[in-house]
Design an enzyme around this catalytic site. Structure first.
Site, PDB file in Angstrom:
ATOM      1  CG  HIS A   1       8.231  -3.643  -9.361  1.00 53.17           C
ATOM      2  ND1 HIS A   1       8.193  -2.301  -9.671  1.00 53.17           N
ATOM      3  CD2 HIS A   1       7.038  -4.161  -9.753  1.00 53.17           C
ATOM      4  CE1 HIS A   1       7.031  -2.016 -10.233  1.00 53.17           C
ATOM      5  NE2 HIS A   1       6.307  -3.121 -10.291  1.00 53.17           N
ATOM      6  CB  CYS A   2       5.667  -4.977  -4.218  1.00 49.01           C
ATOM      7  SG  CYS A   2       4.315  -5.897  -3.450  1.00 49.01           S
ATOM      8  CB  VAL A   3       2.865  -7.477  -8.796  1.00 54.39           C
ATOM      9  CG1 VAL A   3       4.009  -7.666  -9.774  1.00 54.39           C
ATOM     10  CG2 VAL A   3       2.717  -8.690  -7.891  1.00 54.39           C
TER      11      VAL A   3
ATOM     12  CG  ASN B   1       5.570   2.493  -6.217  1.00 55.37           C
ATOM     13  OD1 ASN B   1       6.467   2.653  -7.053  1.00 55.37           O
ATOM     14  ND2 ASN B   1       5.270   3.409  -5.317  1.00 55.37           N
TER      15      ASN B   1
END
Length: 327
Positions: free
Chosen positions: A163-165, A169
């Protein structure tokens, strides 16, 4: 004390949902860096050379401005493709089934394929003694191969990488290529900005003459520092993901299989690359797939993954052989 420890651990996991609130902030931060870079490169330094510089300065300005705008367009296209593309969700009617004609295929091995992720499902494959299907207790549904549950998104994601801030997403099966292109074009763009502003940066510390107001000088200095830092950090991240693509694995899988001698999804660098970028070379460097690839490559949909033809699991009594299909 034990109950208290469990409660505290549970509360810690609840903080994962707080990451959702960073969405607009991170997007604004990305756009802010882009805006500062645009102001420093285009408005402050190179656009004026088009009207007031000599022939050499005009040629250099045209080259830098064309390259800068092209990379910026590709960067933003890739970035928003990652942001707005669903990484892949498990279809509501999905279920695993055994290929009775072939009889072998996908071994269930490694930490991701053991322990509490499994629930015996006799109706799926027959004998309950050897039928362990991956099951998400949080989503109350069966999990396709290479699927993981994201605590931030609150659902299972197909071939989840992380999960990439920064993109607000998950990075999964359906947007992993777009994420890699975002890293690629970000590295190229930040490198171009760093090199184009380097003469001003050197002149700043060598007491050279630098045209402009204190405000424009400060913006140029800030843009150089930010882009130089991003170029170095993204380069390391890009190298890591290139190695993951070469082995046909994800960040999560690389951690889970760190003690596994062999990875069943590793089909060789060429096929591993095609499982992410497709076979149509015209689409390799844009965040999209050809209709032909989408039609004849089920792996791009995130539910079916071929394994090594010579990957033999029959020698182990702990392995169960399945072919996963969607219905």
């Amino acid at each position: 004390m034990q109950r208290l420890g469990i409660a505290m651990a549970w509360n810690v996991f609840k903080f994962c949902t707080a990451l959702r609130g960073l969405g607009s902030i991170m997007i604004l931060l990305v756009l802010g860096v882009v805006g500062v870079s645009y102001y420093a490169v285009v408005i402050t330094n190179y656009a004026p050379d088009l009207f007031h510089g000599g022939l050499g300065s005009v040629a250099a300005a045209v080259f830098v401005l064309i390259l800068f705008h092209f990379l910026l367009a590709m960067l933003l296209w890739s970035y928003f493709s990652v942001v707005f593309t669903d990484p892949g969700k498990v279809p509501s009617n999905w279920k695993p089934a055994m290929d009775e004609e072939i009889g072998d295929t996908m071994p269930l091995t490694g930490p991701d394929f053991s322990g509490n992720d499994f629930t015996p499902l006799q109706t799926a494959v027959g004998s309950p003694s050897n039928s362990r299907i991956r099951y998400c207790r949080k989503c109350n549904q069966m999990k396709p191969p290479r699927c993981h549950h994201c605590s931030v998104c609150g659902r299972c994601v197909l071939k989840m990488d992380h999960h990439c801030v920064w993109v607000v997403n998950c990075v999964g099966a359906l947007n992993y290529k777009y994420f890699l292109l975002f890293l690629f074009y970000t590295f190229l763009e930040t490198t171009v900005v760093t090199l184009s502003l380097l003469p001003n940066f050197v002149a700043f510390f060598s007491d050279g003459e630098i045209p402009g107001t204190p405000g424009t000088l400060a913006t140029t200095f800030l843009a150089f520092v930010l882009n130089f830092a991003f170029a170095l950090s993204v380069l390391g991240f890009l190298i890591m993901h290139i190695s993951l693509v070469a082995r046909n694995t994800t960040t999560i899988e690389a951690y889970e299989k760190r003690t596994s001698p062999k990875w069943c999804y590793d089909l060789g660098r060429k096929k591993n690359f095609e499982q992410v970028f497709g076979t149509d070379k015209r689409y390799w460097f844009i965040p999209a797939y050809s209709e032909e690839d989408l039609r004849r490559m089920p792996v791009l949909q995130g539910l079916e993954y071929p394994t090594q033809p010579d990957f033999d699991t029959r020698s182990s009594n702990n392995h169960v052989q399945y072919n996963y299909i969607s219905s």
